[in-house]
Design a protein around this motif. Sequence first.
Motif, mmCIF file in Angstrom:
data_model
loop_
_atom_site.group_PDB
_atom_site.id
_atom_site.type_symbol
_atom_site.label_atom_id
_atom_site.label_comp_id
_atom_site.label_asym_id
_atom_site.label_seq_id
_atom_site.Cartn_x
_atom_site.Cartn_y
_atom_site.Cartn_z
ATOM 1 N N ALA A 293 -12.989 10.049 5.579
ATOM 2 C CA ALA A 293 -12.861 9.352 4.426
ATOM 3 C C ALA A 293 -14.481 8.469 4.229
ATOM 4 C CB ALA A 293 -12.035 8.183 4.402
ATOM 5 N N TYR B 40 -10.668 15.635 6.793
ATOM 6 C CA TYR B 40 -11.307 15.072 5.813
ATOM 7 C C TYR B 40 -11.812 13.545 6.297
ATOM 8 C CZ TYR B 40 -12.217 12.465 1.713
ATOM 9 O OH TYR B 40 -12.849 11.447 0.652
ATOM 10 N N GLU C 240 -2.718 10.757 8.552
ATOM 11 C CA GLU C 240 -4.117 9.882 8.585
ATOM 12 C C GLU C 240 -4.032 9.526 10.029
ATOM 13 O OE1 GLU C 240 -4.386 6.801 5.954
ATOM 14 O OE2 GLU C 240 -3.251 7.726 4.180
ATOM 15 N N HIS D 92 -4.025 20.063 0.766
ATOM 16 C CA HIS D 92 -3.076 18.839 0.498
ATOM 17 C C HIS D 92 -3.305 17.827 1.556
ATOM 18 C CE1 HIS D 92 -1.089 20.422 -2.962
ATOM 19 N NE2 HIS D 92 -1.006 21.716 -2.251
ATOM 20 N N LYS E 150 0.699 -1.131 0.012
ATOM 21 C CA LYS E 150 -0.061 0.139 0.202
ATOM 22 C C LYS E 150 0.897 1.307 0.099
ATOM 23 C CE LYS E 150 -3.470 2.555 2.439
ATOM 24 N NZ LYS E 150 -4.257 2.727 3.726
ATOM 25 N N ARG F 211 -0.485 7.971 -1.098
ATOM 26 C CA ARG F 211 -0.319 8.957 -2.278
ATOM 27 C C ARG F 211 -1.270 10.231 -1.685
ATOM 28 N NH1 ARG F 211 -1.046 7.618 -8.329
ATOM 29 N NH2 ARG F 211 -0.862 9.654 -8.379
ATOM 30 N N ASP G 227 -2.126 12.730 -3.602
ATOM 31 C CA ASP G 227 -3.158 13.397 -4.299
ATOM 32 C C ASP G 227 -4.468 12.577 -4.231
ATOM 33 O OD1 ASP G 227 -2.116 11.146 -5.454
ATOM 34 O OD2 ASP G 227 -2.107 12.239 -7.607
ATOM 35 N N ARG G 228 -4.581 11.462 -3.664
ATOM 36 C CA ARG G 228 -5.781 10.654 -3.643
ATOM 37 C C ARG G 228 -6.301 10.605 -2.125
ATOM 38 N NH1 ARG G 228 -4.138 5.770 -7.590
ATOM 39 N NH2 ARG G 228 -3.824 6.960 -9.374
ATOM 40 N N PRO G 229 -7.549 10.595 -1.979
ATOM 41 C CA PRO G 229 -8.061 10.686 -0.574
ATOM 42 C C PRO G 229 -8.073 9.203 0.025
ATOM 43 C CG PRO G 229 -9.985 11.043 -1.966
ATOM 44 C CD PRO G 229 -8.707 11.248 -2.754
ATOM 45 N N PRO G 230 -7.995 8.975 1.270
ATOM 46 C CA PRO G 230 -7.796 7.724 1.817
ATOM 47 C C PRO G 230 -9.166 6.901 1.719
ATOM 48 C CG PRO G 230 -7.786 9.161 3.505
ATOM 49 C CD PRO G 230 -7.552 10.129 2.207
ATOM 50 N N ALA G 231 -9.296 5.648 1.876
ATOM 51 C CA ALA G 231 -10.385 5.028 1.781
ATOM 52 C C ALA G 231 -11.017 5.004 3.162
ATOM 53 C CB ALA G 231 -10.288 3.640 1.086
ATOM 54 N N LYS H 33 -16.907 11.367 3.224
ATOM 55 C CA LYS H 33 -16.104 12.237 2.306
ATOM 56 C C LYS H 33 -16.434 13.528 2.640
ATOM 57 C CE LYS H 33 -16.018 8.386 -1.290
ATOM 58 N NZ LYS H 33 -16.190 8.068 -2.413
#
Length: 79
Positions: free
Chosen positions: A70, A68, A42, A38, A19, A22, A24-28, A73
């Motif tokens: 996840a 944020y 986490e 930015h 894993k 990144r 630039d991508r939101p976490p799940a 969202k």
Amino acid sequence: MRPPTKKPVPVVDEPRPEKIARADRPPAEGFVVVVDGHFKSEFDTAEAAEAAGRTLKSTHPILQIGIYDAATKVRTLLT
């Protein structure tokens, strides 16, 4: 005249992590501190993310810091 030098061959002892985080991508899952749009850190709980965000906000008040979620969202701006 010197003999040509050989470049060392990189040796990989450890496998790459499965894993890759990144920015630039939101976490799940979980909660993330968002600094000026930015994703940064986490956390498992909203309280931990908010505490980290408020600490950062107290030391750097000019930054726009939010949390944020996840699961839903949703971004919440810290004031």
